[in-house]
Write an enzyme that holds these catalytic residues in place. Sequence first.
Site: not given
Ligand code: AMP
Length: 210
Positions: A13, A88, A123, A156, A167
């Site tokens: 994404k 999400r 990554r 990360r 996750r």
């Molecule tokens: P990402 O960079 O999209 O992988 O997001 C990293 C982390 O941010 C996720 O594992 C969640 O802990 C938090 N996060 C991001 N987007 C959301 C969301 N829409 N709802 C809840 N937690 C989120």
Amino acid sequence: MRILLMGAPGSGKGTQAGFIAQKAKVSSVSSGDLFRKNLSEKSELGILAKTFMDRGEYVPDDVTIRMVLDWINDPSNTSGFVLDGFPRTLPQAIALDEELGSVDKVIFFDVPNNDLIERLSGRLICRTCQASFHKIFYPSKNGMICDKCPDELYQRDDDKADVVTNRLKVYMQETQPVIQYYAKQNKLITVDGSKSVDEVESELEMALND
Ligand code: AMP
């Protein structure tokens, strides 16, 4: 144009968000990047979010919804947007519909689980522009330096093996129902996210022109 990007962590994404935003002539935002920005600024929100992110859990809905709706309601974003990683959960999807009426397109990046683990473990992210690379499949031309801006790449903390497993589990439990929610609204466009970056881009180009 209001576009949502859905898919598991590592489904591509973030890699495609900029391309889609440029084609649709709107801005894009990632909810994960908003949390990481808050964390780098050591804001109360960032410090709270970190406790969940470190465990591979979702940040609570009330906090996440408020943060993303604030971004959407900023005058520079009201004409349209690409949202990467939000909603999400079902309450987040319902809150978004209540705020906007509806969205135009929901793009789902479909990738098998084995590929996701391989992608996340290799990554690398740029500290400045958040561009995403992969040690083997999509390396930066400049090694551990971003080839879009001159800052260093890093892994990360939540891309490390123990957190990745959780996750993916949380994604299956919480986010799969959201995909069904948009399928029922006839908004869902599924792309084969296991293909190369260029091939996914071509598929997206067709989907956006429809
Ligand atoms: P990402 O960079 O999209 O992988 O997001 C990293 C982390 O941010 C996720 O594992 C969640 O802990 C938090 N996060 C991001 N987007 C959301 C969301 N829409 N709802 C809840 N937690 C989120």
